[in-house]
Each structure stands twice: as C-alpha cells, then as structure tokens.
Design an enzyme around this catalytic site. Structure first.
Site, PDB file in Angstrom:
ATOM      1  CB  CYS A 127       4.483  10.136  -8.313  1.00  0.00           C
ATOM      2  SG  CYS A 127       3.519  10.781  -9.662  1.00  0.00           S
ATOM      3  CG  HIS A 241      -0.165   8.335  -7.365  1.00  0.00           C
ATOM      4  ND1 HIS A 241      -1.103   8.988  -7.759  1.00  0.00           N
ATOM      5  CD2 HIS A 241       0.575   8.429  -7.992  1.00  0.00           C
ATOM      6  CE1 HIS A 241      -0.283  10.926  -7.503  1.00  0.00           C
ATOM      7  NE2 HIS A 241       0.602  10.312  -8.576  1.00  0.00           N
TER       8      HIS A 241
END
Length: 336
Positions: A127, A241
C-alpha cells in the site's frame, strides 16, 4: 460486455473494500463467490443489494472462475496457484509474489503494460509503495529520479480489522485514565503513540516493510538504479497513509514545474496552497481513490531535489481499488 465469474478471497477490511469497489465501478461481475477460511465460512456479506454466503476456500472453489481477487494473507500461498491451474487469472494483494521475476507488479497509472506478460498471477504492490510511485512516475518521466528518501505515517487499517479495533479500544482506555493499556496486534501501545516498526526487523536494521518499498519501487518503475531509503511508521490514524517523500533528480525541476507536471498526471490530485492551509490530509483522502500530493517544494539540501507530502486511502488505492483497476486493464487488453 461479457460477464465474468469472480471470486473474492478474504472477508477482512481489504476483502470487504474489494467488494465495495467492484460494485462502485460497475465491474462486470456475473457469478460471484466470496471465499475465506473455515472460521468465516457461513457468514454473509453484501454485494449490490444481495447477500452472499461465505464459502470455505478449497482448490475446487476456483472451478469455472475467470478472475480471483485475493485480499492477502496465507490464502495466496495456499491457493493462488490452484486458482491459475483451473484457468483463473489471479490478482494478489499479499507479498507472496511481488518480487517474483515471473510475476508482474502493477500500478495502472505507472506500468499498465506489464499485465501483458503475466502467467496467471499479477501482484498488487504494498500500500505504501502504490501511492508513492503514482507520485514519482510523472517526475521520473520528466527529470529521472536518482534517489528517494521516504518516511511513512501509516494508518492502523493497513494491519487489518483487528488493528482498527485495537486502536479504538486503547483510545477508550487512555481517555478513561486507565493505567494498563492492553493490545495484541502491535508490540506497544498504538493509541496516542507512533511506532517506527512495521513488520519484522532485518539484519540490515531496516524492517521488511521498508525494504518492500525499496525493491517494489525499483521493479514497478522498471529502474533498479533508483536508490531508495525508507522509514515506515505506524500512527494512530484509522485510515489513510501519509508520506513525506524527498526525491533527487538528474535534471532540476522547480516546485512550479513539479506542481504542473503532477497536476496533469493520472490519478493525482494536487492540494498545495500552504498560505490557505490547504494540503493533503488522511481524513480527506479516506474513501477516495486518488493520490493527493501537496507541500511541493525544492529541497534546499541538494542541487536538484524536491520534497512532497503524499496521502492516499490505503484500503482503496493502496489495495482494493488498485486491484480492480488492474482487472480493468486486463479487460481493455483482452486478457480476461
């Protein structure tokens, strides 16, 4: 458009998001199977206003399946090859095949052409790597990146549903003034804390998560000469994130040039007006499929450097959406 028989393997945070993204993007799902471990078998999940009973994953589960989307975990090691042996194309969210030279590692905004040489399995990158390379690719094309220094601030959802619940529980405990804050997912308290530790530590002092960013970036960008160093940190954020990225390029780019290049790039939204306090935030990226870039400035420590702040929804663009986008590329290329 031909309807496809699709299997989604895994019903955790990523698996549920894959189902959501398939529905939102109107992917041509004909027959759907939702597969998981024996522990989850018998549960129900919802897809397009219909309930589906979760089945236990076995090799026979993939008979007649055109596309198998693996949400990650041990299932990939156990069943990905079984799925391809029965004619399915596998898009895998685990780390099992990412560095296998026989398996493409694909981010559609960066290297969609790599799907053409797949041999049954296509790997979905980590990710944190996905969102970074989306931002790096247009800069690399314009000025060739020589070096990347990145520090990540990764949400707990990247560690799964149990990690989300652990942050909720610990936050309650801290706010109640409890002295003992309990947890099982993370090695230390995550509530109101930052952990510079994602995955296991390796002999070179880096974590496995950090080395994933090194090797995956080089593979996706098709340039093993790019030097990458990473520090990955888990932060008490539920989803989304964030990354502080500094790049050194062969040709100098001004901040304005970089801003213009990134504004034109696919999959990127530039949010960069510091005077108005406008910059990417995890709370704004959550639920979105784009990669958000801001704080674009020239690095004052090197001759040809840029610093960026890069944010994305790790469950969507960092996992589920990227996997579905790969499937869409396969469809356009006539490979499904």
């Amino acid at each position: 458009m031909r309807q496809l028989n699709v299997a989604v393997v895994g019903t955790g945070a990523v698996g549920q998001t894959i189902l959501q993204v398939l529905a939102e993007r109107n992917f041509p799902v004909g027959r759907l199977k939702v597969l998981a471990t024996s522990r989850s078998a018998g549960n129900t999940v919802r897809f397009k206003d219909q309930d589906y009973t979760v089945e236990e994953t076995t090799p026979a589960s993939f008979e007649g399946v055109d596309l198998a989307l693996f949400a990650g975990g041990e299932a990939s090691k156990l069943f990905a090859r079984e799925a391809t042996a029965r004619g399915a194309v596998v898009i895998d969210n685990s780390s099992t095949f990412r560095l296998d030279p026989e398996v493409p590692l694909v981010v559609p905004e960066v290297n969609p052409q790599d799907v053409r040489w797949h041999k049954g399995i296509i790997a979905n990158p980590n990710c944190s790597t996905i969102q970074m390379v989306v931002a790096l690719k247009p800069l690399h094309d314009a000025a060739r990146i020589k070096r990347v220094v990145v520090a990540t601030y990764q949400a707990v959802s990247g560690a799964g549903q149990e990690a989300i619940e652990e942050l909720r529980q610990q936050s309650r405990q801290v706010l109640k003034g409890e002295k003992e804050v309990r947890g099982a997912v993370f090695p230390h308290q995550i509530a109101f804390n930052c952990l510079p530790h994602i995955d296991v530590f390796l002999e070179n002092g880096y974590t496995k998560e950090e080395m994933k960013m090194v090797y995956e970036t080089q593979k996706i960008m098709g340039d093993p000469s790019i030097r990458v160093t990473a520090t990955t940190v888990r932060v008490p954020v539920f989803n989304g994130h964030s990354e502080a990225v500094t790049v050194e390029t062969e040709r100098k780019l001004t901040a304005e040039e970089a801003r213009e290049i990134l504004s034109r790039a696919p999959g990127i939204v530039v949010v960069d007006d510091p005077q108005a306090k406008a910059y990417p935030l995890a709370v704004h990226a959550s639920g979105r499929d784009e990669v958000f870039v801001g704080r674009i400035r020239e690095d004052i420590s090197v001759e040809s450097g840029l610093s960026l702040w890069v944010v994305a929804d790790n469950l969507r663009k960092g996992a589920a959406t990227n996997a579905v986008q790969i499937a869409e590329v396969l469809l356009r290329e006539g490979l499904l």
